[in-house]
Design a protein around this motif. Structure first.
Motif: not given
Lengths: 411, 411
Positions: A314, A318, B406-410
């Motif tokens: 994932c 992303g 989860n593709g862009d958690y941060r």
């Protein structure tokens, strides 16, 4: 070794064909343009070898093919796509009828054929459509590049790209050719994930030796890819070697053995990477290379855990350089190592990015990270200081399309 | 056993609190309403036990907590959410400073505290925010249900629901209470997936015995859930038992041991299922129950493979009764069985659906299948004929939202 055009018809004495016979009409709207029946045929007897899924639940075509190839001899492969003939009513009978139909139309014996099926599980195979289609399939056999391409198309399911390759090597002054077609997509994982691969070669080689070689090669290629960690009921890789190149037959270790091994490995690695990069919904090929490991097994264990991790997949989708998930994955891989020894880099055509050194994060350029991770092929390089062993494994990102494709595959 | 309201403050002598201190402001927009610092504190010394992630890469708070609880004694737990303090600069130092801050504000010793962190990996913890926040946290400590709820909120990351429970049992004529708060969401997998759980009880019990009991209970509860197969760096489950119920102390096997064990297992199973049903992006809780197995280990191996399979998870998301994927998953689970012995059913409040008998598909009502699979809780029941062992494992469906989160958690 040279890479040439053409696929399974590139080696001398091989024909192929791919047509539509209507198998997929079982469970979806009729798609007359979609090929679903394929054949590869040698003009002379072949040494034959196969590797098969290790899933306890094996589809009947897998069991039958293993029996047919037990004597290391065969002439051809018949494939259907759309129905895996796994856990299905009349599974054994219908797999046998596929081989019988191929034999009747070619004047050969059923046991001369490997039978490969892929598609939906648990639904009775439309054997009537296959039996009706086989004469047209055999009539379409040709030794042209187009014929190989037709066969390569006909074995696809949710794959988006054909997976074809051919290479040549020189053995004893003769040009020996290897060609292959493959299909993959979902349910791909080490130990022969749902994949089919048909390989042809005009090399003269002993059948038992070929079997041993194929097993080794598959371990280092197809068994190092993963799409979703699921191992299927139908995975099969078959090699047919008809000897028409006229090289001195390979019967044991030596230079010719090594050259042919390397070429076969190249062919399988190419097909494996094609399968990984065309995983269901995949946008990017992810390679994880672990270096500086104590053993190849340790490196493989760690690299596989990284390309299998849904969170890593994932993050790559992303374009998020979330290296913590890489450390996490190698940490639960089962391999032992000192976290303080770990360096992690992301690499692609767009550049190289050090994200972790000595087991801790290092400052990096977020804009460069986005660029590096936006490429079609991304390498996650993990470097240890335990030894000199290296291993690469391949996978793909986890995308909305994966969920979409697999949320409603049967309808 | 009675299920009562209230969480970790339900047992006698426990206080809790949860506040915002600003840790999450490190990597996202300031969210003053979002609590990120929590404490549980006993008014008297406790027998204490903990289980921890088996990931080779362990966060510093995990290592420190294990040290602090080595003597089976503690008074409290301090939690932060938003930063896991794993693979992070000054990890050890900052974990120690968290314990020191808790000790200074409560007049206790640092080693009286377990330290639990969850969130982003590899980023230095904002220890200043924590140290500044701890006095307010301690000032907010209360023995009310609201205080437990505040703590339960403060430990969440991408979780959507608080996970709180309390139960009572009678031991030697006394009412003994157990309460718990937990967080889960992503990176959840057997062997303490990314989860934190704080359990309080006023039971009198020997510390070493409590440690042994907790290990057994976790094996049968938290280690049987999976969200994505990733095991995190920070998983921790801590129990504090302060003895204020006044029951005859449990020091070995017997009826009281059995009653308390069952209650602790119920609490942990409840929290485990809450974690699975609230997995990242989850729409449905999936329970896989394997029955008729030779051993519990075999049943567990098979059930885990089913709830872990991305293809099964996607099928449930798509309300697609694709039982072939269930057979496939048990087939690669590593457990040995005869595929011809397998029966598969899907069950939910909406009804029961037999989809596979004798290892083969049976005709079923597709409309009923949609209804059964559209419920919030779906059970996949696999029945073998090898023995009488049973095991349930829990997971959730794989959805677009999982990929999105989860593709862009941060960022």
């Amino acid at each position: 070794m040279n890479i040439i055009t053409g696929g399974v018809t590139a080696p001398k004495g091989f024909q192929a064909a791919g047509i539509h016979c209507g198998i997929k009409d079982n469970f979806t709207t009729p798609q007359p343009d979609k090929k679903d029946l394929a054949m590869i045929l040698s003009s002379v007897p072949c040494a034959a070898a196969g590797t098969y899924t290790r899933n306890v639940v094996k589809a009947d075509p897998v069991i039958l093919t293993k029996e047919h190839l037990a004597d290391h001899q065969a002439r051809g492969i018949i494939f259907d796509s759309g129905n895996a003939n796994a856990c299905a009513p009349k599974g054994r009978e219908n797999a046998q009828r596929m081989a019988q139909a191929a034999a009747a139309a070619t004047g050969l014996r059923p046991q001369d054929f490997a039978v490969c099926s892929t598609g939906i599980i648990g639904v009775e195979l439309n054997i009537q459509a296959i039996e009706k289609g086989v004469p047209s399939l055999v009539a379409a056999l040709a030794d042209t590049p187009q014929a190989s391409l037709d066969a390569a198309h006909a074995i696809l399911t949710t794959d988006l790209k054909v997976k074809e390759i051919a290479v040549t090597v020189e053995l004893g002054g003769k040009t020996v050719t290897i060609g292959a077609i493959a299909k993959g997509s979902g349910m791909i994982h080490p130990n022969m994930g749902t994949m089919l691969c048909g390989i042809t070669t005009d090399c003269a080689i002993d059948g038992a030796l070929l079997q041993d070689m194929l097993r080794q090669v598959v371990t280092k290629t197809f068994n190092r890819i993963t799409v979703d960690g699921d191992t299927s009921t139908n995975d099969t890789c078959v090699v047919l070697a008809n000897g028409l190149a006229g090289n001195p037959a390979i019967t044991g270790p030596g230079e010719d053995y090594d050259i042919f091994f390397a070429a076969l490995r190249h062919v399988c690695e190419y097909e494996a990477k094609m399968i990984a990069s065309d995983g269901e919904g995949a946008g990017r090929l992810i390679t994880c290379t672990v270096m500086g490991a104590e053993t190849e097994e340790q490196a493989e264990q760690m690299a596989k855990a990284v390309v299998r991790s849904p969170l890593v997949k994932c993050a790559v989708f992303g374009t998020d350089a979330n290296w913590g998930r890489v450390l996490c994955a190698i940490g639960y891989s089962g391999a032992q190592f000192d976290p303080k020894d770990v360096e992690v880099k992301f690499l692609s055509r767009a550049g190289e990015l050090l994200v972790c050194a000595g087991g801790q994060g290092v400052a990096f350029d977020e804009a460069l990270a986005k660029r590096v991770l936006s490429e079609d092929e991304v390498v996650i390089q993990v470097t240890l200081t335990s030894g000199s062993a290296t291993c690469s494994c391949w996978g793909c990102d986890l995308t909305y399309d994966y969920v979409k494709i697999n949320g409603d595959y049967r309808s």
